[in-house]
Scaffold this active site. Structure first.
Site, PDB file in Angstrom:
ATOM      1  N   LYS A 178     111.333  46.261 -23.533  1.00  0.00           N
ATOM      2  CA  LYS A 178     110.039  46.122 -22.852  1.00  0.00           C
ATOM      3  C   LYS A 178     109.612  44.657 -22.929  1.00  0.00           C
ATOM      4  O   LYS A 178     109.195  44.164 -23.980  1.00  0.00           O
ATOM      5  CB  LYS A 178     108.963  46.990 -23.505  1.00  0.00           C
ATOM      6  CG  LYS A 178     107.750  47.106 -22.611  1.00  0.00           C
ATOM      7  CD  LYS A 178     106.446  47.223 -23.334  1.00  0.00           C
ATOM      8  CE  LYS A 178     105.958  45.950 -23.945  1.00  0.00           C
ATOM      9  NZ  LYS A 178     105.597  44.897 -22.981  1.00  0.00           N
ATOM     10  N   GLY A 234     106.744  38.889 -31.566  1.00  0.00           N
ATOM     11  CA  GLY A 234     105.350  38.871 -31.148  1.00  0.00           C
ATOM     12  C   GLY A 234     104.468  38.468 -32.305  1.00  0.00           C
ATOM     13  O   GLY A 234     104.930  37.887 -33.298  1.00  0.00           O
ATOM     14  N   THR A 238     100.053  42.350 -33.891  1.00  0.00           N
ATOM     15  CA  THR A 238     100.668  43.508 -33.217  1.00  0.00           C
ATOM     16  C   THR A 238     101.710  44.169 -34.119  1.00  0.00           C
ATOM     17  O   THR A 238     101.852  45.394 -34.121  1.00  0.00           O
ATOM     18  CB  THR A 238     101.323  43.065 -31.884  1.00  0.00           C
ATOM     19  OG1 THR A 238     100.338  42.418 -31.089  1.00  0.00           O
ATOM     20  CG2 THR A 238     101.889  44.228 -31.115  1.00  0.00           C
ATOM     21  N   GLU A 256     110.141  39.377 -35.681  1.00  0.00           N
ATOM     22  CA  GLU A 256     110.080  37.908 -35.532  1.00  0.00           C
ATOM     23  C   GLU A 256     108.646  37.582 -35.141  1.00  0.00           C
ATOM     24  O   GLU A 256     108.252  37.790 -33.990  1.00  0.00           O
ATOM     25  CB  GLU A 256     111.046  37.458 -34.432  1.00  0.00           C
ATOM     26  CG  GLU A 256     112.499  37.789 -34.699  1.00  0.00           C
ATOM     27  CD  GLU A 256     113.098  36.932 -35.800  1.00  0.00           C
ATOM     28  OE1 GLU A 256     112.638  35.789 -35.970  1.00  0.00           O
ATOM     29  OE2 GLU A 256     113.991  37.415 -36.500  1.00  0.00           O
ATOM     30  N   CYS A 291     106.422  29.859 -31.658  1.00  0.00           N
ATOM     31  CA  CYS A 291     106.273  30.421 -33.001  1.00  0.00           C
ATOM     32  C   CYS A 291     106.523  29.358 -34.065  1.00  0.00           C
ATOM     33  O   CYS A 291     105.949  29.391 -35.140  1.00  0.00           O
ATOM     34  CB  CYS A 291     107.216  31.595 -33.181  1.00  0.00           C
ATOM     35  SG  CYS A 291     108.926  31.183 -32.792  1.00  0.00           S
ATOM     36  N   GLU A 391      97.067  31.222 -36.649  1.00  0.00           N
ATOM     37  CA  GLU A 391      97.915  30.780 -35.539  1.00  0.00           C
ATOM     38  C   GLU A 391      97.075  30.712 -34.266  1.00  0.00           C
ATOM     39  O   GLU A 391      96.537  31.723 -33.811  1.00  0.00           O
ATOM     40  CB  GLU A 391      99.079  31.755 -35.342  1.00  0.00           C
ATOM     41  CG  GLU A 391     100.065  31.262 -34.302  1.00  0.00           C
ATOM     42  CD  GLU A 391     101.175  32.276 -33.999  1.00  0.00           C
ATOM     43  OE1 GLU A 391     100.856  33.459 -33.768  1.00  0.00           O
ATOM     44  OE2 GLU A 391     102.348  31.869 -33.991  1.00  0.00           O
TER      45      GLU A 391
HETATM   46  P1  NAD Z   1     102.018  40.135 -28.838  1.00  0.00           P
HETATM   47  O1  NAD Z   1     102.141  40.562 -30.243  1.00  0.00           O
HETATM   48  O2  NAD Z   1     100.694  40.201 -28.174  1.00  0.00           O
HETATM   49  O3  NAD Z   1     103.004  40.984 -27.893  1.00  0.00           O
HETATM   50  C1  NAD Z   1     104.401  41.072 -28.149  1.00  0.00           C
HETATM   51  C2  NAD Z   1     104.946  42.290 -27.444  1.00  0.00           C
HETATM   52  O4  NAD Z   1     104.394  43.483 -27.992  1.00  0.00           O
HETATM   53  C3  NAD Z   1     104.637  42.337 -25.952  1.00  0.00           C
HETATM   54  O5  NAD Z   1     105.761  42.848 -25.270  1.00  0.00           O
HETATM   55  C4  NAD Z   1     103.470  43.299 -25.881  1.00  0.00           C
HETATM   56  O6  NAD Z   1     103.353  43.937 -24.637  1.00  0.00           O
HETATM   57  C5  NAD Z   1     103.820  44.294 -26.964  1.00  0.00           C
HETATM   58  N1  NAD Z   1     102.683  45.002 -27.536  1.00  0.00           N
HETATM   59  C6  NAD Z   1     101.373  44.638 -27.534  1.00  0.00           C
HETATM   60  N2  NAD Z   1     100.641  45.537 -28.228  1.00  0.00           N
HETATM   61  C7  NAD Z   1     101.514  46.477 -28.667  1.00  0.00           C
HETATM   62  C8  NAD Z   1     101.355  47.650 -29.456  1.00  0.00           C
HETATM   63  N3  NAD Z   1     100.172  48.049 -29.924  1.00  0.00           N
HETATM   64  N4  NAD Z   1     102.474  48.371 -29.732  1.00  0.00           N
HETATM   65  C9  NAD Z   1     103.685  47.980 -29.289  1.00  0.00           C
HETATM   66  N5  NAD Z   1     103.881  46.874 -28.538  1.00  0.00           N
HETATM   67  C10 NAD Z   1     102.807  46.137 -28.232  1.00  0.00           C
HETATM   68  O7  NAD Z   1     102.620  38.662 -28.789  1.00  0.00           O
HETATM   69  P2  NAD Z   1     102.614  37.640 -27.583  1.00  0.00           P
HETATM   70  O8  NAD Z   1     101.222  37.187 -27.353  1.00  0.00           O
HETATM   71  O9  NAD Z   1     103.393  38.215 -26.443  1.00  0.00           O
HETATM   72  O10 NAD Z   1     103.497  36.442 -28.182  1.00  0.00           O
HETATM   73  C11 NAD Z   1     102.997  35.453 -29.010  1.00  0.00           C
HETATM   74  C12 NAD Z   1     103.336  35.754 -30.464  1.00  0.00           C
HETATM   75  O11 NAD Z   1     104.750  35.907 -30.620  1.00  0.00           O
HETATM   76  C13 NAD Z   1     102.943  34.610 -31.393  1.00  0.00           C
HETATM   77  O12 NAD Z   1     102.357  35.133 -32.539  1.00  0.00           O
HETATM   78  C14 NAD Z   1     104.284  33.953 -31.712  1.00  0.00           C
HETATM   79  O13 NAD Z   1     104.284  33.233 -32.921  1.00  0.00           O
HETATM   80  C15 NAD Z   1     105.191  35.128 -31.745  1.00  0.00           C
HETATM   81  N6  NAD Z   1     106.595  34.712 -31.544  1.00  0.00           N
HETATM   82  C16 NAD Z   1     107.456  34.742 -32.616  1.00  0.00           C
HETATM   83  C17 NAD Z   1     108.787  34.311 -32.472  1.00  0.00           C
HETATM   84  C18 NAD Z   1     109.738  34.316 -33.636  1.00  0.00           C
HETATM   85  O14 NAD Z   1     110.953  34.214 -33.412  1.00  0.00           O
HETATM   86  N7  NAD Z   1     109.284  34.412 -34.873  1.00  0.00           N
HETATM   87  C19 NAD Z   1     109.234  33.874 -31.227  1.00  0.00           C
HETATM   88  C20 NAD Z   1     108.344  33.861 -30.165  1.00  0.00           C
HETATM   89  C21 NAD Z   1     107.023  34.293 -30.340  1.00  0.00           C
END
Ligand code: NAD
Length: 492
Positions: A178, A234, A238, A256, A291, A391
């Site tokens: 997804k 993410g 979340t 991650e 990230c 963050e």
């Molecule tokens: P997010 O947590 O809002 O969303 C991530 C994913 O989870 C999306 O696909 C979203 O649709 C889904 N999602 C949202 N709510 C959910 C729920 N309740 N249950 C299941 N899935 C759900 O993150 P974002 O805003 O898309 O991305 C930014 C974040 O990702 C930042 O915190 C960043 O640091 C992190 N990130 C980490 C890495 C890493 O490798 N450590 C890499 C890239 C981004």
């Protein structure tokens, strides 16, 4: 040219390109000029149930993906790697349109290299045998694919799906992916590449959805008893919800997550200009929406003024603008929501610290239709300030100071996060002291992120930055179960 380069995009389930069952769609527009990027199926729970069923059967089926030879799996990954490079222009354009950031070709080559790397790794993987303990017994420690994997991805680096998928596929797992709803296009194109590379139907499935920011479908995948493992990229926020939902079905989690990474510059740094340049790039890469962004710059007190002068020159060279323009070095934020979030943090920062650069929307008609925000620097930031602890995920840098390396280590470790960290010093003892004591999954010495492309280095976080690793051998192990087979030779 990929078929999925067209604007009306479909989901990919069981090798077919399909709409949502109820026919609903959503639009993605660019974050820099509001033009249409694509129209995507807006899936609901019924759609994701269908995809999970397909992935389950593709895993359990007697002649399924997991029963193929490592050589056959490697061949698909290798071909996919080549196809990614053959389609680099299309993938790059989609990434720029969706994410809004310039210079995305490096993301495509990195993903292609990772596919290639896993195609070699899977051929070379061996199990262990216990032969010496008893003369009349033999033990085999075998590793097997963990099963059906749900992959939930963030919007800032959509093609990182290739890093998850190639390790899962190398292991013999099947997937339901997804994408984050802002950036589904590049992942759909990745699915087309995998299909063309010869991946059997049903092994990789992609379900697109924007309902409640993707949470409806994301929760359904997290809760499903037919999904054996989640690999999630993410926010830490979340991830907490996902862990709670996944608890009902006891599944493996690879997380991650976010970061608040410290970038430490000691007074004995050999090349202060190089460190200042890395500090600017460390936070401005993806316009701070990374990230690994080095958002806490820790300067040794005695060099602070000299370093800040160089840093300001580096920031003055940042060019915000149209991400397709080769002169642009930073694009907009990904969405209006993200713009609101960053703006709110900057307002908080103004009451916590001294604003010395930026702090608002840039002026100029070229920015009117996009979610642009100025590169922003706060000085005199206390380690406990919200802008030093949370963050922000935008182009916002906090400057802190330290007295000696132990003070730097103490401040650097003082957050809930532990994704990445860097130290610039000419003293090998200080460098190693920092590297060993910092609680983070990635540490750079005399660099920032430029060495992250070293092949086979695992990546992931300590503490609130995650569980498990991607890349390298550890990235493959994440998708493998361990089985102990004990054979009684006395009965043979
Ligand atoms: P997010 O947590 O809002 O969303 C991530 C994913 O989870 C999306 O696909 C979203 O649709 C889904 N999602 C949202 N709510 C959910 C729920 N309740 N249950 C299941 N899935 C759900 O993150 P974002 O805003 O898309 O991305 C930014 C974040 O990702 C930042 O915190 C960043 O640091 C992190 N990130 C980490 C890495 C890493 O490798 N450590 C890499 C890239 C981004």
């Amino acid at each position: 040219m990929l078929k999925t380069a067209e604007r009306n995009r479909k989901m990919f389930v069981d090798g077919k390109w399909i709409d949502a069952l109820d026919g609903k769609t959503y639009e993605r527009r660019t974050p820099y000029d509001g033009e249409l990027v694509g129209v995507y199926p807006d899936a609901d729970v019924a759609d994701v149930d269908l995809a999970i069923g397909v992935a389950r059967r593709a895993f359990d089926y007697q002649k399924g993906w997991r029963y193929t030879s490592a050589g056959d799996r490697a061949a698909v990954l290798k071909r996919a790697s080549e196809l990614m490079l053959e389609n680099i222009d299309t993938l790059r354009s989609t990434l720029i349109e969706e994410v809004g950031q310039p210079k995305q070709e490096g993301r495509v080559t990195w993903s292609a290299e990772t596919l290639d790397y896993y195609s070699y790794l899977i051929r070379d993987r061996r199990d262990d045998a216990v032969t010496e303990q008893r003369f009349d017994a033999l033990g085999i420690i075998a590793r097997e694919p963990v099963g059906v994997v749900g992959a939930l991805t963030a919007w800032n680096s959509p093609l990182s799906i290739a890093h998850k998928a190639c390790a899962a596929l190398a292991a013999g797992c099947t997937l339901v992916v997804k994408p984050a709803h802002y950036t589904a296009g590049a992942i759909i194109q990745f699915a087309e590449i995998m299909q063309e590379a010869g991946l059997p139907d049903g092994v990789l499935n992609v379900v697109t959805s924007q309902r409640e920011n993707g949470a409806v479908v994301g929760q359904a995948i997290s809760a499903s008893h037919d999904v054996d493992m989640l690999t999630f990229t993410g926010s830490t926020f979340t991830a907490r919800k996902i862990m709670a939902t996944a608890a009902g079905s006891i599944k493996r989690l690879n997380l991650e997550l976010g970061g608040k990474s410290p970038h430490v510059v000691c007074a004995d740094v050999k090349d202060m200009r190089a460190a200042a340049s890395a500090a600017a790039r460390g936070v401005m890469g993806l316009t701070g929406q990374s990230c690994q962004a080095g958002t806490r710059l820790l300067l040794q007190e005695s060099i602070k003024d000299e370093f800040l002068a160089l840093l300001m020159e580096e920031f003055a060279a940042v060019r915000l603008g149209d991400p397709f323009d080769p002169a642009t070095t930073a694009g907009p934020l990904v969405s209006e929501e993200q713009l609101g979030r960053v703006s709110a943090y900057v307002e908080t920062g103004k009451s916590e610290a001294k604003l010395i650069l930026g702090g608002g929307r840039p002026e100029g008609s070229q920015f009117d239709r996009g979610f642009f925000f100025e590169p922003t620097i706060f000085d005199d930031v206390s380690p406990s300030a919200r802008i030093a602890q949370e963050e922000i995920f935008g182009p916002v840098l906090s400057i802190l100071t330290f007295t000696d390396i132990d003070d730097a280590i103490r401040i650097a470790n003082d957050t809930i996060y532990g994704l990445a960290a860097a130290v610039w010093t000419n003293d090998i003892n200080d460098a190693l002291r920092f590297a060993k004591r910092i609680r983070a999954g990635i540490v750079w010495v005399n660099g920032y992120r430029d060495t992250s492309v070293l092949k086979g280095m695992p990546m992931g976080g300590y503490k609130g930055s995650g569980i498990g690793r991607e890349h390298g051998r550890e990235g493959l192990d994440a998708f493998l179960e361990t089985k102990s087979i004990m054979i009684n030779l006395a009965q043979g």
